[in-house]
Enzyme design. Sequence first.
Site, PDB file in Angstrom:
ATOM      1  N   HIS A  71       0.845  -1.261  -0.165  1.00 16.79           N
ATOM      2  CA  HIS A  71      -0.106  -0.092   0.050  1.00 16.79           C
ATOM      3  C   HIS A  71       0.840   1.178  -0.011  1.00 16.79           C
ATOM      4  O   HIS A  71       0.272   2.413  -0.260  1.00 16.79           O
ATOM      5  CB  HIS A  71      -0.924   0.135   1.239  1.00 16.79           C
ATOM      6  N   ASP A 123      -0.088  -7.710   1.707  1.00 17.19           N
ATOM      7  CA  ASP A 123       0.545  -6.267   1.438  1.00 17.19           C
ATOM      8  C   ASP A 123       1.789  -6.292   1.796  1.00 17.19           C
ATOM      9  O   ASP A 123       2.553  -5.862   2.790  1.00 17.19           O
ATOM     10  CB  ASP A 123      -0.238  -5.568   2.849  1.00 17.19           C
ATOM     11  N   SER A 214       4.697   2.676   7.840  1.00 14.75           N
ATOM     12  CA  SER A 214       4.124   1.608   7.091  1.00 14.75           C
ATOM     13  C   SER A 214       5.310   1.051   6.017  1.00 14.75           C
ATOM     14  O   SER A 214       6.072   2.096   5.774  1.00 14.75           O
ATOM     15  CB  SER A 214       3.001   2.141   6.174  1.00 14.75           C
TER      16      SER A 214
END
Length: 533
Positions: A71, A123, A214
């Site tokens: 992402h 992911d 992230s």
Amino acid sequence: MCIALLAACLLLLAPVLNAQLDKPKYHVANGQLVQKYQIRYQVRLDIADGKDKYVCGGSIIDNQHVLTAAHCVTVSDSKQTVFTSGILVQCGMTDVNDPETKKNKVEKIILHDGYDPSDLRNDIAILKVQKAFQFGNAVAAIVRTPAKPIMKKNCVVSGWGHTEKNRQVQNELRSTVVHILDGSDCAKYFGKFFHESKLCAGNNKGNDACLGDSGGPLTCDNQLVGVVSSGKKKCGGDGSRGLGLYADVSYYNAWIDEKIKPRCKPSLNPLRYIKHGFRKATIQEFPYQVLLFMDSGGICGGTILSKKFVLTAAHCVTLRNSSAPMPARNLRVMAKLINMSEPGSQEYRVQKLIIHPKYNSVNFSNDLALLKVEQSFVFSTRVGSVPRRNGPLSPAEDGCVVSGWGNINQTNIQQQVLQYVTVDIFTRNNCSQLYGTQLENDKFCARGTENTNTCMGDPGGPLTCGNELVGVVSAGIFCGNKSNSGIRVYTDVYKHKDWIDKYVEKNASGSASQQMIYPLLVIIYSVIITELI
């Protein structure tokens, strides 16, 4: 009236609707400032996608690739990747203002085919950088975990994300200790967003709710176990124990290996390994060399240490991609052997396999195993043991010898006659740079001269210097590439002296005692007979 009531209901439901997973690019990392050179594998990704600018983390997994979250490198709520030109990779620093920061561009984005932006399944993504990382004091690769970590404590997550006090991206890298939790607890908390490819970690500090950027690393015991994927929308002070979701690296190891395509990876079938310029050996020169035959058809090398024990590489005698030993009955040890097509060799069955307890099937650290044969070797001028080096290896030793039955060219045809070649010990720093990852502490490199060999020796085979065993063939790179002089990685035998002595010396001392008892009995018997006469 009804409209007003509906509006009021929506206002009351707003916190619930917003309690979805936080897909944006930031997470909170309230923790300690990271000292320079402390986390060398961490990279910072500054990403510009049109007007949208954000920061993510990543982990260096070899000298050309970074592991991050899918992402981070896709357009919001889609599988469309951002432009590679919009990603700046920065490494070698803990502060963005550090003048020693190394900057790199991205050549290619490798997105997992199964990535689903709706629930962040799969992911994970790989970035191939334009220029190879130069490993050293500030930059290094991180080893990936070989197995799923369960209920691990004192793991570390790091990143440049928001802090609770300052809700913006930080200039300084921070790290926080978290614990990997039981999957059932995480499933209750995260619902559909938690599945078999995810890990859940957190701590009991309310101000550490969303930990790390992230795409950043989660490490346990100096191994990469997770990639920061998502957390709760409200970061900090929400009673969530700082829970966050991570992509489970062990779940994706096979996919990662396939995508980064290492040049030469150890295998149960060492016939892939190439040797150039080997010379034919005689059995008197290498009485300690043995050949290991697997019932599956593979071969490896080995070294006789005593009348009952052979030393080899753990990856030769374990099941593929694991540390579990193959059945001992599937192995045969061939001694007194030079030419496979000629009679006269001695065959021994294996009674017991002893795999090094800390063997890692991913990075091949502690890549050693001992084989205890059922019948003792019969020593002669053609079969015997080799002494081990009783001290550290010199970093610049030359004229060493490696031997084996591996290929001498790229035809994948094994040799019938034992071959050997001389090699020189290669410095650790240069080896780490060329090998593409930080060299393990129990490893060293050796190389042959240009155009003479590339991947030297069968796996498990011996490397001797000054007629002493110093190394066991473990892994290699640049197979078939003569310009890199056949650099190969070996396990340092001396660094595992205590582990080897635990088994071999005990057995050897017992044999020595038995050898002393017989002549002593003969002497006593002779004295008694003399007195009687």
